[in-house]
Design an enzyme around this catalytic site. Sequence first.
Site, PDB file in Angstrom:
ATOM      1  N   ASP A  18      -8.499   9.601  28.477  1.00 54.84           N
ATOM      2  CA  ASP A  18      -9.456   8.642  29.052  1.00 54.84           C
ATOM      3  C   ASP A  18      -9.659   7.477  28.082  1.00 54.84           C
ATOM      4  OD1 ASP A  18     -11.279   7.593  30.827  1.00 54.84           O
ATOM      5  OD2 ASP A  18     -12.547   9.355  30.932  1.00 54.84           O
ATOM      6  N   HIS A 208     -19.153  14.710  33.074  1.00 55.16           N
ATOM      7  CA  HIS A 208     -18.277  13.716  32.428  1.00 55.16           C
ATOM      8  C   HIS A 208     -19.010  12.373  32.484  1.00 55.16           C
ATOM      9  CE1 HIS A 208     -14.029  12.042  31.880  1.00 55.16           C
ATOM     10  NE2 HIS A 208     -14.662  10.961  32.349  1.00 55.16           N
ATOM     11  N   CYS A 241     -12.178   3.917  32.938  1.00 51.54           N
ATOM     12  CA  CYS A 241     -11.178   3.907  34.004  1.00 51.54           C
ATOM     13  C   CYS A 241     -10.789   2.454  34.271  1.00 51.54           C
ATOM     14  CB  CYS A 241     -11.748   4.551  35.268  1.00 51.54           C
ATOM     15  SG  CYS A 241     -10.626   4.436  36.672  1.00 51.54           S
TER      16      CYS A 241
HETATM   17  P1  HMG Z   1       1.746   4.549  44.345  1.00 52.78           P
HETATM   18  O1  HMG Z   1       2.296   3.251  43.831  1.00 52.78           O
HETATM   19  O2  HMG Z   1       0.953   4.558  45.598  1.00 52.78           O
HETATM   20  O3  HMG Z   1       2.903   5.668  44.403  1.00 52.78           O
HETATM   21  O4  HMG Z   1       0.884   5.172  43.184  1.00 52.78           O
HETATM   22  P2  HMG Z   1       4.087   5.933  45.337  1.00 52.78           P
HETATM   23  O5  HMG Z   1       4.071   7.373  45.679  1.00 52.78           O
HETATM   24  O6  HMG Z   1       4.146   4.936  46.466  1.00 52.78           O
HETATM   25  O7  HMG Z   1       5.332   5.646  44.356  1.00 52.78           O
HETATM   26  C1  HMG Z   1       5.608   4.355  43.822  1.00 52.78           C
HETATM   27  C2  HMG Z   1       6.513   4.481  42.619  1.00 52.78           C
HETATM   28  O8  HMG Z   1       5.832   5.166  41.568  1.00 52.78           O
HETATM   29  C3  HMG Z   1       7.779   5.309  42.872  1.00 52.78           C
HETATM   30  O9  HMG Z   1       8.800   4.796  42.026  1.00 52.78           O
HETATM   31  C4  HMG Z   1       7.391   6.674  42.412  1.00 52.78           C
HETATM   32  O10 HMG Z   1       8.507   7.461  42.043  1.00 52.78           O
HETATM   33  C5  HMG Z   1       6.558   6.359  41.188  1.00 52.78           C
HETATM   34  P3  HMG Z   1       9.884   3.743  42.529  1.00 52.78           P
HETATM   35  O11 HMG Z   1      10.543   4.426  43.701  1.00 52.78           O
HETATM   36  O12 HMG Z   1       9.125   2.496  42.937  1.00 52.78           O
HETATM   37  O13 HMG Z   1      10.756   3.537  41.337  1.00 52.78           O
HETATM   38  N1  HMG Z   1       5.599   7.415  40.891  1.00 52.78           N
HETATM   39  C6  HMG Z   1       5.494   8.030  39.690  1.00 52.78           C
HETATM   40  N2  HMG Z   1       6.159   7.870  38.535  1.00 52.78           N
HETATM   41  C7  HMG Z   1       5.812   8.685  37.516  1.00 52.78           C
HETATM   42  N3  HMG Z   1       4.847   9.630  37.600  1.00 52.78           N
HETATM   43  C8  HMG Z   1       4.156   9.799  38.741  1.00 52.78           C
HETATM   44  C9  HMG Z   1       4.486   8.980  39.851  1.00 52.78           C
HETATM   45  N4  HMG Z   1       4.002   8.904  41.094  1.00 52.78           N
HETATM   46  C10 HMG Z   1       4.676   7.950  41.723  1.00 52.78           C
HETATM   47  N5  HMG Z   1       3.196  10.716  38.797  1.00 52.78           N
HETATM   48  C11 HMG Z   1      -0.220   6.938  41.984  1.00 52.78           C
HETATM   49  C12 HMG Z   1       0.175   6.400  43.340  1.00 52.78           C
HETATM   50  C13 HMG Z   1      -1.236   8.042  42.208  1.00 52.78           C
HETATM   51  C14 HMG Z   1       0.993   7.482  41.286  1.00 52.78           C
HETATM   52  C15 HMG Z   1      -0.809   5.775  41.173  1.00 52.78           C
HETATM   53  O14 HMG Z   1      -1.821   5.182  41.908  1.00 52.78           O
HETATM   54  C16 HMG Z   1      -1.364   6.207  39.848  1.00 52.78           C
HETATM   55  O15 HMG Z   1      -0.617   6.609  38.961  1.00 52.78           O
HETATM   56  N6  HMG Z   1      -2.684   6.083  39.689  1.00 52.78           N
HETATM   57  C17 HMG Z   1      -3.361   6.566  38.470  1.00 52.78           C
HETATM   58  C18 HMG Z   1      -4.469   5.657  38.075  1.00 52.78           C
HETATM   59  C19 HMG Z   1      -5.129   6.245  36.874  1.00 52.78           C
HETATM   60  O16 HMG Z   1      -4.517   6.917  36.044  1.00 52.78           O
HETATM   61  N7  HMG Z   1      -6.439   5.968  36.719  1.00 52.78           N
HETATM   62  C20 HMG Z   1      -7.223   6.462  35.583  1.00 52.78           C
HETATM   63  C21 HMG Z   1      -7.413   7.940  35.592  1.00 52.78           C
HETATM   64  S1  HMG Z   1      -8.781   8.466  36.585  1.00 52.78           S
HETATM   65  C22 HMG Z   1     -10.150   8.280  35.523  1.00 52.78           C
HETATM   66  O17 HMG Z   1     -10.034   7.719  34.468  1.00 52.78           O
HETATM   67  C23 HMG Z   1     -11.461   8.907  35.910  1.00 52.78           C
HETATM   68  C24 HMG Z   1     -11.765  10.196  35.117  1.00 52.78           C
HETATM   69  O18 HMG Z   1     -11.820   9.942  33.738  1.00 52.78           O
HETATM   70  C25 HMG Z   1     -13.105  10.791  35.576  1.00 52.78           C
HETATM   71  C26 HMG Z   1     -14.243   9.775  35.605  1.00 52.78           C
HETATM   72  O19 HMG Z   1     -14.460   9.043  34.620  1.00 52.78           O
HETATM   73  O20 HMG Z   1     -14.906   9.749  36.631  1.00 52.78           O
HETATM   74  C27 HMG Z   1     -10.682  11.255  35.357  1.00 52.78           C
HETATM   75 MG    MG Z   2     -13.553   9.081  32.711  1.00 46.07          MG
END
Ligand code: HMG
Ligand code: MG
Length: 320
Positions: A18, A208, A241
């Site tokens: 995070d 959290h 985030c």
């Molecule tokens: P998308 O663009 O909608 O994915 O992303 P897709 O399924 O359409 O795929 C697009 C491309 O991404 C494809 O590649 C996939 O293979 C690739 P291409 O064909 O274009 O070459 N792809 C991946 N590559 C590697 N690893 C993967 C993956 N998935 C797809 N896992 C997705 C959807 C969910 C992947 C994207 O939106 C994403 O990664 N989001 C994450 C955002 C994030 O990390 N945010 C911060 C974390 S949450 C947080 O901080 C809150 C928390 O702390 C709690 C709180 O504070 O409340 C947890």
């Molecule tokens: Mg967080």
Amino acid sequence: MFENLPAQIKVVEVGPRDGLQNEEKNIPTADKVRLIEALAATGLKNIEVSSFVSPKWIPQLADALDVAGALNLPDVNKSALVPNLKGYERFKEAGLNQVALFMSASESHSKKNINKSVDEAFVALAEVCDLAKRDGYPVRCYVSVVFECPYEGTVSPEQVTRITERLLSMGIDEISLGDTIGAATPNQVIDMISRVARHCDLDKLALHFHDTRGTALVNVLAGLESGISIYDSSLGGMGGCPYAPGAAGNLATEDLVYLLHGIGCDTGIDLDRLVDAGLLAQELLGKKLPGRYLGAALGKRQKGCPAVESCADNSGSVVR
Ligand code: HMG
Ligand code: MG
């Protein structure tokens, strides 16, 4: 005196995930590994080491597999975020111990964060959860923006209870309720826990808090009084985030541990060593971190400094 608080607290360190996901500076893989090792040396037994999300979305953690592969910390429960099956495949290669799923309590944050509606998110979560359970991994799931969404405002507790019920029915082992933009106040925390606890054992719930408005510690106290014994925090207060505008860092681990020890709750964590790790994080990031205890302790370490209160600014440099 506070009475009847949980005696033993599980602290889940989320700084390497995070924290670093929201840092502009790219930290080399070897330095991330050093940081995680320094965290493990404090006695922390639960560390979220990285994230298997899309590197296009979070380039800071594109080296998750390399970080995980370089770790040799058998006594630490090492988790990482997993958003979908593609992420789960990478997670399995990494040799980590626990899957950390994540979703949002609001539609808008869900769309911004993972490009899916809440219902679509459940489909992706269930796919990963089923495989992870089959493969024998414990599964935690974050629910973000449980109090306030940066796009929609107040989130209804009913929505959060519906989500937690559904997660439990999927077999999720631990649910972490996220105040992603650091907006909650203690009465909301107490109210939320009492509602969720109607269908969820307290020992499956984690809190959290991000500390945007300075309410994280007092919210921890509200959580403790409500019987919650698992808290997420981030070294030095790093983090946020990237898809929640206005969100500041997490509750700092040193501030959390200082509070917990002060009110008689055990964590198994060495506060001095946390300060060592915080100093390393500051050096790696090239900036001071917002953690309050860290600033005070680093000030105290300066030679010739008479008292923490009168001499430390937040960077640990001496204020004259
Ligand atoms: P998308 O663009 O909608 O994915 O992303 P897709 O399924 O359409 O795929 C697009 C491309 O991404 C494809 O590649 C996939 O293979 C690739 P291409 O064909 O274009 O070459 N792809 C991946 N590559 C590697 N690893 C993967 C993956 N998935 C797809 N896992 C997705 C959807 C969910 C992947 C994207 O939106 C994403 O990664 N989001 C994450 C955002 C994030 O990390 N945010 C911060 C974390 S949450 C947080 O901080 C809150 C928390 O702390 C709690 C709180 O504070 O409340 C947890
Ligand atoms: Mg967080």
